[in-house]
Design a protein around this motif. Sequence first.
Motif, PDB file in Angstrom:
ATOM      1  N   SER A 230      36.675 -25.299 -24.544  1.00  0.00           N
ATOM      2  CA  SER A 230      37.913 -25.986 -24.902  1.00  0.00           C
ATOM      3  C   SER A 230      38.140 -27.163 -23.970  1.00  0.00           C
ATOM      4  O   SER A 230      37.994 -27.034 -22.750  1.00  0.00           O
ATOM      5  CB  SER A 230      39.108 -25.025 -24.808  1.00  0.00           C
ATOM      6  N   PRO A 231      38.533 -28.305 -24.510  1.00  0.00           N
ATOM      7  CA  PRO A 231      38.853 -29.453 -23.658  1.00  0.00           C
ATOM      8  C   PRO A 231      40.194 -29.296 -22.948  1.00  0.00           C
ATOM      9  O   PRO A 231      40.494 -30.051 -22.019  1.00  0.00           O
ATOM     10  CB  PRO A 231      38.886 -30.623 -24.640  1.00  0.00           C
ATOM     11  N   GLY A 232      41.005 -28.309 -23.391  1.00  0.00           N
ATOM     12  CA  GLY A 232      42.296 -28.087 -22.747  1.00  0.00           C
ATOM     13  C   GLY A 232      42.951 -26.818 -23.260  1.00  0.00           C
ATOM     14  O   GLY A 232      43.324 -26.744 -24.420  1.00  0.00           O
ATOM     15  N   TRP A 233      43.060 -25.799 -22.372  1.00  0.00           N
ATOM     16  CA  TRP A 233      43.728 -24.562 -22.734  1.00  0.00           C
ATOM     17  C   TRP A 233      44.280 -23.901 -21.482  1.00  0.00           C
ATOM     18  O   TRP A 233      43.996 -24.339 -20.369  1.00  0.00           O
ATOM     19  CB  TRP A 233      42.818 -23.641 -23.524  1.00  0.00           C
ATOM     20  N   PHE A 234      45.067 -22.851 -21.679  1.00  0.00           N
ATOM     21  CA  PHE A 234      45.601 -22.110 -20.542  1.00  0.00           C
ATOM     22  C   PHE A 234      44.634 -20.987 -20.186  1.00  0.00           C
ATOM     23  O   PHE A 234      44.227 -20.209 -21.054  1.00  0.00           O
ATOM     24  CB  PHE A 234      46.979 -21.518 -20.883  1.00  0.00           C
ATOM     25  N   LEU A 235      44.261 -20.922 -18.923  1.00  0.00           N
ATOM     26  CA  LEU A 235      43.386 -19.857 -18.480  1.00  0.00           C
ATOM     27  C   LEU A 235      44.089 -18.509 -18.594  1.00  0.00           C
ATOM     28  O   LEU A 235      45.323 -18.430 -18.540  1.00  0.00           O
ATOM     29  CB  LEU A 235      42.966 -20.089 -17.028  1.00  0.00           C
ATOM     30  N   GLN A 236      43.304 -17.470 -18.751  1.00  0.00           N
ATOM     31  CA  GLN A 236      43.872 -16.127 -18.863  1.00  0.00           C
ATOM     32  C   GLN A 236      44.674 -15.788 -17.610  1.00  0.00           C
ATOM     33  O   GLN A 236      44.204 -15.954 -16.489  1.00  0.00           O
ATOM     34  CB  GLN A 236      42.768 -15.091 -19.067  1.00  0.00           C
ATOM     35  N   GLY A 237      45.904 -15.329 -17.826  1.00  0.00           N
ATOM     36  CA  GLY A 237      46.766 -14.986 -16.705  1.00  0.00           C
ATOM     37  C   GLY A 237      47.417 -16.178 -16.038  1.00  0.00           C
ATOM     38  O   GLY A 237      48.048 -16.037 -14.985  1.00  0.00           O
ATOM     39  N   HIS A 238      47.285 -17.365 -16.657  1.00  0.00           N
ATOM     40  CA  HIS A 238      47.884 -18.584 -16.100  1.00  0.00           C
ATOM     41  C   HIS A 238      48.728 -19.285 -17.163  1.00  0.00           C
ATOM     42  O   HIS A 238      48.415 -20.389 -17.605  1.00  0.00           O
ATOM     43  CB  HIS A 238      46.798 -19.530 -15.594  1.00  0.00           C
ATOM     44  N   PRO A 239      49.812 -18.664 -17.599  1.00  0.00           N
ATOM     45  CA  PRO A 239      50.617 -19.229 -18.691  1.00  0.00           C
ATOM     46  C   PRO A 239      51.562 -20.334 -18.217  1.00  0.00           C
ATOM     47  O   PRO A 239      51.824 -20.492 -17.018  1.00  0.00           O
ATOM     48  CB  PRO A 239      51.412 -18.006 -19.178  1.00  0.00           C
ATOM     49  N   ALA A 240      52.073 -21.089 -19.204  1.00  0.00           N
ATOM     50  CA  ALA A 240      53.146 -22.053 -18.924  1.00  0.00           C
ATOM     51  C   ALA A 240      54.439 -21.266 -18.704  1.00  0.00           C
ATOM     52  O   ALA A 240      54.576 -20.137 -19.184  1.00  0.00           O
ATOM     53  CB  ALA A 240      53.286 -23.022 -20.100  1.00  0.00           C
ATOM     54  N   PRO A 241      55.416 -21.814 -17.983  1.00  0.00           N
ATOM     55  CA  PRO A 241      55.432 -23.161 -17.389  1.00  0.00           C
ATOM     56  C   PRO A 241      54.900 -23.215 -15.963  1.00  0.00           C
ATOM     57  O   PRO A 241      54.841 -24.287 -15.363  1.00  0.00           O
ATOM     58  CB  PRO A 241      56.926 -23.489 -17.413  1.00  0.00           C
TER      59      PRO A 241
END
Length: 296
Positions: A103-114
């Motif tokens: 993926s060129p851009g996603w949230f890593l597992q266990g690293h959610p927004a915000p």
Amino acid sequence: MQETGINSRREESLLERYPPGGQLILERPTVVLDRFGIIVLWYLPGAIDEAIKNDMLAATMMMSDHLGKSVSRTSATKGKWRTHQSSFQSSEHGLTLGCINLSPGWFLQGHPAPKFHPEVSATLKQDGPTLCQAIRRPAVLAAAALRVMHGSLYWSSLTTQLGLGLWADNNQLKEMGNCLREWASSFTVLAVMCNRRSPLHRDSQSLAQWFDIMTSIGDYGPARMKFPNIGIEIAYNSGVMVGTSGRVVRHGVDSVIGDRVSWVWYMRDDIYKFVDIPRGHYSKYESIIADAFCCR
């Protein structure tokens, strides 16, 4: 509640409450609708020609190092079947087993927004531009298919990538910006799997109204993909393409004789939320027909 589709008791209860209208085995190109005209499944056997198959196999071989490192050999399998060694079968021709995501851009597992922000997947941090170029033609094919299957999702996904690119530029994230420029798909994630069986499951990170596009190539014997909650099985032979909601439609593929490479293109809802893009609607057959006549 996130429905993973792995809990057999839960799924049996759902089938008792909402049984499918019948049982079908599909071997020819088919579009399946529900009673409201919403498209549930696109089935396109033979959609991938030999040139694209060769591209997919060559690109997969380039990912061998990443694939080999992805397999888990711990004793615990609960919730981690996607990469556990018990889900894979040995290769007859030296294919590296594994399951990875690009993926060129996603949230890593266990690293959610915000608290955290999107990042380039680990697989693209090392060989980003090279891998993006290697997957370009299969990526364009999947994007073109999505444009027909689900036009609103196609356009909202492109808008999401544009928004993510602007955010990366504003924050001087050159690595992400470079990957997004090379990324040819309208989808934001590609999963690559080699010789993996997939138990019946759902994909909880997606949305009900979205489509994933699943493809399979290789030198393997007859295979079937099962969709028990809609009462359908399909011939899942080399060159096939399937579009469906992985969140709604429970699906799975057993082990096969031979070597099988599967690429699945999908979206993650957390990226849509981050960029603040509308999620879109369900794809209806009448809209597909109207869109086709408008484009003539």
